[in-house]
Enzyme design. Structure first.
Site, mmCIF file in Angstrom:
data_model
loop_
_atom_site.group_PDB
_atom_site.id
_atom_site.type_symbol
_atom_site.label_atom_id
_atom_site.label_comp_id
_atom_site.label_asym_id
_atom_site.label_seq_id
_atom_site.Cartn_x
_atom_site.Cartn_y
_atom_site.Cartn_z
ATOM 1 N N VAL A 70 0.859 -1.189 0.000
ATOM 2 C CA VAL A 70 0.000 0.000 0.000
ATOM 3 C C VAL A 70 0.894 1.236 0.000
ATOM 4 O O VAL A 70 1.814 1.343 0.806
ATOM 5 C CB VAL A 70 -0.920 0.019 1.248
ATOM 6 C CG1 VAL A 70 -1.692 1.338 1.328
ATOM 7 C CG2 VAL A 70 -1.900 -1.151 1.213
ATOM 8 N N GLY A 115 4.527 4.142 2.795
ATOM 9 C CA GLY A 115 4.052 2.884 2.219
ATOM 10 C C GLY A 115 4.253 1.759 3.210
ATOM 11 O O GLY A 115 4.915 1.927 4.245
ATOM 12 N N LYS A 116 3.660 0.632 2.945
ATOM 13 C CA LYS A 116 3.883 -0.552 3.776
ATOM 14 C C LYS A 116 3.491 -1.765 2.958
ATOM 15 O O LYS A 116 2.635 -1.681 2.074
ATOM 16 C CB LYS A 116 3.020 -0.480 5.050
ATOM 17 C CG LYS A 116 3.574 -1.274 6.196
ATOM 18 C CD LYS A 116 4.684 -0.517 6.897
ATOM 19 C CE LYS A 116 5.263 -1.274 8.062
ATOM 20 N NZ LYS A 116 6.214 -0.449 8.829
ATOM 21 N N GLY A 117 4.114 -2.900 3.276
ATOM 22 C CA GLY A 117 3.774 -4.121 2.560
ATOM 23 C C GLY A 117 3.678 -5.287 3.516
ATOM 24 O O GLY A 117 4.131 -5.211 4.667
ATOM 25 N N ASP A 156 10.630 -5.172 8.161
ATOM 26 C CA ASP A 156 9.655 -4.965 9.233
ATOM 27 C C ASP A 156 9.547 -6.328 9.926
ATOM 28 O O ASP A 156 10.464 -7.142 9.825
ATOM 29 C CB ASP A 156 8.309 -4.494 8.640
ATOM 30 C CG ASP A 156 7.368 -3.930 9.692
ATOM 31 O OD1 ASP A 156 7.619 -2.823 10.177
ATOM 32 O OD2 ASP A 156 6.391 -4.602 10.051
#
Ligand code: NAD
Length: 426
Positions: A70, A115-117, A156
């Site tokens: 995202v 953003g992050k995934g 992460d």
């Protein structure tokens, strides 16, 4: 009381990261007087990618994993944020974390969006080869959506520098050239930055130093309780104890160790390396880990996980400064209680931003092809963290709001300003 919050109807609501992110966003947007249109833009992720990735497991079975990326905002620069592997990753969680990255990058004023995934998988049940295949296929599927100028992932939960090395290699194979700046948190041998491993813990110490000055306290007289003895908490403990702070208690998932005179952190680290736990450490007494967060102390650093301080226990805290090393350790319903108690909160989007700041330095170094000394990294980190702390405190005093709301207002304002200046392309 500055942050308005109604009591949660159910505990799941209090622990839902999306609701928590939205509540803080809403308070800051209302206070800034942002118009409805801008609120919609800032609230909505700019892009959401869902991929279903077929992977052959070691026993020959074919499995399909679901992955997300995202990009919440690219208004101030490429999206930036980690990728996590866990069985319970949800799109809602990734959305919330992506928006937090936007605010975090804006509060320290680095030229990134957020953003992050995530990939839904259980790394404890997967071999190294299986994890490598998942990582490479996930990278290939999102290839056109990431890149040094587009979206720059990082480690992460359950991903690490090896994962970043696989992403960098897969991306580079598709791009037909080595592109180190596509990810940060890489091994130093592949273009990682010196000082990255300690950066988040170091950032926590720098902002705590600033809070001490503000409250007229001295490092030597300052007692510190830290929850989590991992990357953030362990590094913060090591650096702060070397700098003269008295680390009186370390709280882990299985034990809490206390010493009123201050723990020998180097010895505790060795003990944990040798035995796998902080239990049985002779340099302190074991206390009930459920009470440890509520010890009387000057500084409390929750640096383990989210949702630790809630509407149900915030009134038991007995610290002067709360430095949020973890992401989201306090729920939105704890905020008004902390404000009422007069606790000086250093909010997560500021307190733990040292990690993304040195990720930014890594990206800069990779694009320059010129690598900095550790001293240079640490000095520049200090400059950014001190300036950001002062910006937040000045904003809080100017607008009469608490530090968390100030940090959110400052960052929303910066992102909104970038959007206004760029205009809406039609
Ligand atoms: P980590 O896995 O290295 O360390 C977490 C530590 O907390 C571990 O030692 C674990 O045993 C301990 N722990 C887990 N559950 C616990 C519990 N219930 N009580 C006490 N201790 C517990 O993770 P990390 O990288 O240090 O991240 C910690 C937090 O900081 C997370 O919220 C993460 O999102 C956030 N954060 C990390 C970075 C970074 O650079 N690593 C940057 C920003 C934010």
């Amino acid at each position: 009381m500055i942050l308005e919050a109604t009591m949660p109807s159910a505990l799941e609501d209090e622990f839902n990261p999306r609701l928590s992110a939205e509540a803080r966003f809403d308070s800051a947007a209302a206070r800034l007087g942002l118009d409805d249109g801008m609120r919609k833009v800032l609230r909505t992720p700019s892009r959401e990618i869902i991929v279903h990735i077929p992977v052959v497991l070691d026993d020959g079975r074919l499995e399909v994993f679901t992955g997300y990326r995202v990009q919440h905002s690219i208004a101030r620069g490429p999206a930036k944020g980690g990728i996590r592997y866990a069985p319970d990753v949800t799109l809602d969680e990734v959305r919330a974390l992506a928006s937090w990255m936007t605010w975090k990058c804006a509060v320290v004023n680095i030229p990134f969006g957020g953003g992050k995934g995530g990939v839904i998988c259980d790394p404890s049940l997967l071999s190294e080869f299986e994890l490598e295949r998942i990582t490479r296929r996930y990278t290939a599927e999102i290839f056109e959506f990431i890149g040094p100028e587009i979206d720059v992932p990082a480690p992460d939960m359950n991903t690490n520098e090896q994962t970043m090395a696989w992403i960098m290699d897969t991306y580079s194979m598709h791009a037909r050239q080595t592109q180190a700046a596509v990810v940060t948190g890489k091994p130093i041998a592949l273009g990682g930055s010196r000082g990255r491993a300690e950066a988040t813990g170091r950032g926590c110490m720098i902002v705590t130093d600033q809070a001490l000055r503000k409250l007229g306290l001295e490092r030597r007289e300052t007692r510190v309780v830290i929850q989590g003895f991992g990357n953030v908490g362990g590094m913060a403990a090591r650096l702060m104890s070397r700098a003269g702070y008295r680390i009186v208690c370390i709280v882990e998932w299985d034990a809490a160790v206390y010493n009123a005179k201050g723990l020998d952190i180097a010895a505790l680290m060795k003990h944990r390396r040798d035995t796998g736990s902080i239990q049985g450490f002779e340099g302190g007494e074991e206390i009930d880990r459920n009470d440890a967060l509520f010890l009387e102390t000057d500084v409390l650093i929750p640096a383990a996980k989210e949702n630790v301080i809630t509407s149900h226990n915030a009134d038991r805290l007995r610290c002067k400064i709360l430095c949020e090393g973890a992401n989201g350790p306090c729920t939105q319903f704890a905020d008004p209680i902390l404000a009422d108690k007069g606790i000086f909160v250093i909010p997560d989007i500021l307190a733990n931003a040292g990690g993304v700041t040195v990720s930014y330095f890594e990206w800069v170094q990779d694009r320059q092809g010129y690598f900095w000394s550790e001293q240079m990294v640490n000095d520049r980190l200090e400059e950014i963290m001190v300036n950001s702390f002062q910006d937040v405190v000045a904003y809080s005093e100017k607008h009469g709001v608490n530090n968390r709301l100030a940090a959110y207002m400052l960052s929303l304002d910066r992102v909104a300003q970038a959007i206004r200046l760029r205009g809406i392309y039609a």
